[in-house]
Design an enzyme around this catalytic site. Structure first.
Site, PDB file in Angstrom:
ATOM      1  N   GLU A  55      45.390 -47.470  25.248  1.00 25.39           N
ATOM      2  CA  GLU A  55      45.110 -46.049  25.502  1.00 25.39           C
ATOM      3  C   GLU A  55      46.228 -45.241  24.869  1.00 25.39           C
ATOM      4  O   GLU A  55      47.397 -45.653  24.904  1.00 25.39           O
ATOM      5  CB  GLU A  55      45.071 -45.786  27.015  1.00 25.39           C
ATOM      6  CG  GLU A  55      44.939 -44.300  27.349  1.00 25.39           C
ATOM      7  CD  GLU A  55      44.625 -44.030  28.817  1.00 25.39           C
ATOM      8  OE1 GLU A  55      44.848 -44.918  29.653  1.00 25.39           O
ATOM      9  OE2 GLU A  55      44.162 -42.911  29.099  1.00 25.39           O
ATOM     10  N   CYS A 257      41.941 -42.742  31.437  1.00 25.89           N
ATOM     11  CA  CYS A 257      41.699 -41.327  31.709  1.00 25.89           C
ATOM     12  C   CYS A 257      41.394 -40.563  30.428  1.00 25.89           C
ATOM     13  O   CYS A 257      40.658 -39.575  30.438  1.00 25.89           O
ATOM     14  CB  CYS A 257      42.903 -40.732  32.412  1.00 25.89           C
ATOM     15  SG  CYS A 257      43.124 -41.406  34.063  1.00 25.89           S
ATOM     16  N   ASN A 388      35.173 -44.567  33.612  1.00 29.68           N
ATOM     17  CA  ASN A 388      36.500 -45.117  33.847  1.00 29.68           C
ATOM     18  C   ASN A 388      36.950 -44.756  35.249  1.00 29.68           C
ATOM     19  O   ASN A 388      37.199 -43.583  35.523  1.00 29.68           O
ATOM     20  CB  ASN A 388      37.510 -44.546  32.843  1.00 29.68           C
ATOM     21  CG  ASN A 388      38.939 -44.906  33.226  1.00 29.68           C
ATOM     22  OD1 ASN A 388      39.293 -46.079  33.247  1.00 29.68           O
ATOM     23  ND2 ASN A 388      39.740 -43.902  33.575  1.00 29.68           N
ATOM     24  N   GLU A 389      37.011 -45.714  36.107  1.00 32.51           N
ATOM     25  CA  GLU A 389      37.453 -45.551  37.510  1.00 32.51           C
ATOM     26  C   GLU A 389      37.091 -44.171  38.067  1.00 32.51           C
ATOM     27  O   GLU A 389      37.906 -43.498  38.694  1.00 32.51           O
ATOM     28  CB  GLU A 389      38.945 -45.885  37.680  1.00 32.51           C
ATOM     29  CG  GLU A 389      39.934 -45.081  36.861  1.00 32.51           C
ATOM     30  CD  GLU A 389      41.401 -45.344  37.240  1.00 32.51           C
ATOM     31  OE1 GLU A 389      41.816 -46.502  37.259  1.00 32.51           O
ATOM     32  OE2 GLU A 389      42.112 -44.346  37.502  1.00 32.51           O
TER      33      GLU A 389
HETATM   34  O1  AHR Z   1      46.545 -47.208  32.597  1.00 31.31           O
HETATM   35  C1  AHR Z   1      46.941 -45.916  32.923  1.00 31.31           C
HETATM   36  C2  AHR Z   1      45.866 -45.138  33.634  1.00 31.31           C
HETATM   37  O2  AHR Z   1      45.625 -45.720  34.873  1.00 31.31           O
HETATM   38  C3  AHR Z   1      44.514 -45.115  33.005  1.00 31.31           C
HETATM   39  O3  AHR Z   1      44.371 -44.115  32.059  1.00 31.31           O
HETATM   40  C4  AHR Z   1      43.597 -44.844  34.143  1.00 31.31           C
HETATM   41  O4  AHR Z   1      42.337 -45.416  33.971  1.00 31.31           O
HETATM   42  C5  AHR Z   1      44.339 -45.397  35.328  1.00 31.31           C
HETATM   43  O5  AHR Z   1      44.455 -44.485  36.332  1.00 31.31           O
END
Ligand code: AHR
Length: 668
Positions: A55, A257, A388-389
């Site tokens: 990321e 995120c 994503n979460e």
């Molecule tokens: O890995 C860091 C962050 O942790 C990611 O962007 C998110 O998915 C999680 O909260």
């Protein structure tokens, strides 16, 4: 001076020095003995179990893996990226015996996606008036190596203006230069190759006008020709290689995120990230900096191919991050918004187009764009993360279902990976799993960042998962030790847990530590697997664990039993973990052993007679002071130590205190 009584002094020593801990721990009367029995009843496990998650967080892409050397190359930095920034951030007006000014304009820009440019007004040229840029903490230049320069420019009042572009060190000494003659009134790209005469780690690029008049400048780019696999617009060679050395079976990207974004207008839209870099749509990074998307979908796919990993892109599930705006409002978890339903058909089509871009024939609309970028063959996309979460709300569920149903209907060959919130349990987790079961989602993405002890206490988490339900991708995890340190203790907790993932590799099909990269002095999140700056790369102990698993993965698991010879010597808390796998290609047997016991553990490993094995194995061990860290820029304290071990179908081995050992036994 305060006198410490002897006993206290001994205890103090024992707690601060690794070697003393070893001496204390190895007293024979405390030593546990374990018999390990491996069965020849192989269970097929996922060959893709260990991958990575990349990321653009902690300057992982821009200023990191993406090899571009100029920062804010297209004058698109704004206060939305970071409240201290503006379009001239990182640029300095340079007047060398002349006089001029610079402003940022947006009338008649290079293109609509690249709306700002610098306008240089030179009253008196002198030895040159222009702009200089230090890159990301200085530009690293190497003597004799070649650098590709690209700049877009146009004149406003008269043709024929000349630009001089110099690479300089921090003393202002010129290392390379080129002159571009006859800039015209239309935006035009000018290119050159520069070869510095000396090394510098703190170089800069200086763009000077040598004539009076007004000149527009945009998209100033400097790239080393030496990139990973020699790719144009490519990746930093040394950093990419350290990642490749993990031998990841897949790469999850671009977030996190970052994928669902800081608001609906900040979602990562893949179509904005392909094509010529000057036409890509840069945008604020949710981690409070700027993403040029120069490292875009084509480059991600290409990197996956270059390192032999499967791509695993993540698209937003039609909702933005629930933490949207929270860094300003303080309202965490309440910022989720859904795309208006009337926009969903177009959004779903955008996701289907991504699959065509990756896999469609070069004659298809989106496959043709891939081919135009130089890759007519498909990228063999198999996995696609949707969401994503996310906070599991009706807004999320409605949009996720629309996407899931459309993708599985049109592309049954794609494994859709759903999401079950940001924790290992709780409301989002339960609701996410309910949706997965209801829709028969093929796989779901679990995330958890927890203390080392949690991993030890939960080694059996997946033993009882329903084998007939959705499979698991453990997409983000890390052991967060005190002060989020990258200790051996944390790394061993991860190693122990990973043996549990291997033992359950029929239900946990994918896993990735998070986050992968952290640029020294530019982190928003710790711990990270690899710390780096422009010239130094420091893998953590956690990295060594991931590397050992990645390089010793297999496609079959052999069940094993663990039996303490003397139950009285079994540590009170879980302290030992093991797995055994077999690689069907080589026939190699790989035994992994992890201990956090305070004494060395004596093991008898019993392998089935039915398996042919060589009589010499290779062992690799990580061990030391549990609080040791491999810190950025410092000599590593814990590194893998390799040796040879005589083995048979029943052999003995001693597992040091606080250690991870991999025993690779070749087929006979
Ligand atoms: O890995 C860091 C962050 O942790 C990611 O962007 C998110 O998915 C999680 O909260």
């Amino acid at each position: 001076m305060r006198v410490i009584p002897n006993f206290q002094r001994l205890i103090a020593l024992l707690t601060v020095t690794g070697s003393c801990v070893m001496a204390f721990a190895q007293s024979p009367d405390r030593q546990a003995k374990i018999n390990l029995h491996v069965k020849d009843t192989p269970v097929a496990i996922s060959p893709d179990l260990f991958g990575i998650f990349f990321e653009d967080l902690n300057y992982a892409a821009d200023g990191g893996l993406y090899a571009e050397l100029v920062q804010n190359r297209s004058f698109e930095y704004t206060a939305k990226d970071n409240k201290a920034w503006n379009p001239l951030t990182e640029w300095t007006l340079v007047e060398r015996g002349g006089k001029g000014s610079v402003s940022v304009e947006s009338e008649n820009p290079l293109n609509a996606n690249n709306p700002h440019y610098a306008l240089l007004k030179v009253e008196l040229a002198g030895e040159g008036v222009g702009l200089s840029n230090n890159g990301f903490d200085g530009i690293v230049l190497k003597s004799g190596e070649k650098y590709d320069l690209s700049i877009f420019a146009k004149t406003f009042d008269r043709s024929g203006v000349a630009l001089q572009i110099k690479l300089e060190n921090d003393q202002g000494e010129m290392l390379a230069e080129t002159i571009i003659n006859s800039i015209t009134p239309d935006w035009t790209q000018y290119t050159a190759t520069l070869q510095p005469a000396a090394d510098t780690a703190h170089g800069k690029i200086v763009v000077l006008s040598r004539s009076s008049g007004s000149i527009g400048i945009d998209m100033v780019s400097l790239f080393p020709q030496k990139t990973f696999h020699g790719r144009k617009n490519g990746l930093r060679e040394d950093l990419a290689q350290v990642i490749a050395d993990l031998k990841p079976k897949f790469v999850r990207f671009p977030g996190g995120c970052l994928a669902h974004g800081d608001g609906l207008d900040n979602m990562y839209r893949w179509k904005d990230t392909i094509g010529p870099i000057e036409t890509r749509k840069a945008q604020p990074n949710i981690w409070r900096y700027h993403q040029t998307v120069g490292l875009g979908y084509f480059e991600y796919f290409q990197f996956c191919e270059d390192i032999g990993a499967k791509p695993l892109p993540v698209v937003a599930a039609g909702v933005c991050c629930q933490n949207t705006g929270a860094s300003i409002t303080g309202k965490w978890g309440q910022g989720q918004q859904g795309l208006p339903l009337e926009q969903m058909p177009a959004y779903i089509q955008e996701v289907l187009d991504l699959i065509e871009y990756a896999n469609g024939p070069a004659t298809s609309v989106w496959g043709a764009k891939r081919a135009a970028a130089g890759h007519p063959e498909p990228f063999n996309l198999k996995y696609l993360g949707v969401g994503n979460e996310d906070h599991i709300t009706p807004t999320f569920e409605e949009r996720f279902k629309m996407l899931h149903d459309a993708i599985t209907a049109k592309h049954p060959e794609i494994t859709v990976i759903g999401t079950v919130g940001p924790f290992h349990s709780g409301e989002d987790f339960d609701k996410g799993w309910d949706i997965a079961r209801k829709l028969k989602v093929q796989m779901v993405d679990e995330h958890y960042y927890v203390p080392p002890n949690w991993f030890w206490e939960n080694l059996a988490r997946y033993d009882t998962y329903d084998r007939k339900s959705s499979k698991v991708y453990l997409g983000e995890y890390a052991a967060h030790d005190d002060k989020r340190k990258t200790t051996l203790r944390a790394a061993l907790a991860e190693a122990a847990y990973m043996t549990g993932l291997e033992r359950n590799g029929d239900v946990v099909l994918l896993s990735s530590y998070a986050p992968l990269l952290g640029k020294h002095k530019h982190t928003q999140w710790n711990p990270d697997l690899i710390y780096f700056d422009n010239t130094t790369i420091s893998p953590t102990i956690n990295y060594q664990v991931q590397k050992l698993f990645g390089n010793n993965s297999a496609d079959a698991m052999l069940p094993l039993t663990v039996q303490y010879v003397d139950e009285a010597k079994k540590p009170k808390e879980p302290s030992f973990a093991a797995s055994c796998v077999k690689d069907s290609k080589t026939g190699d047997i790989i035994v992994k052993l992890v201990s956090r016991a305070e004494s060395a553990t004596k093991l008898q490993v019993n392998l089935p007679e039915s398996i042919a094995i060589a009589d010499k194995a290779r062992t690799t061990v990580l061990s030391g002071d549990p609080m040791a860290e491999n810190l950025f820029g410092k000599p590593a304290k814990v590194e893998p130590v390799t040796s040879t071990l005589n083995v048979s179908h029943s052999f003995n081995v001693e597992l040091p205190v606080h250690s991870f050992m991999v025993i690779r036994i070749p087929n006979k």
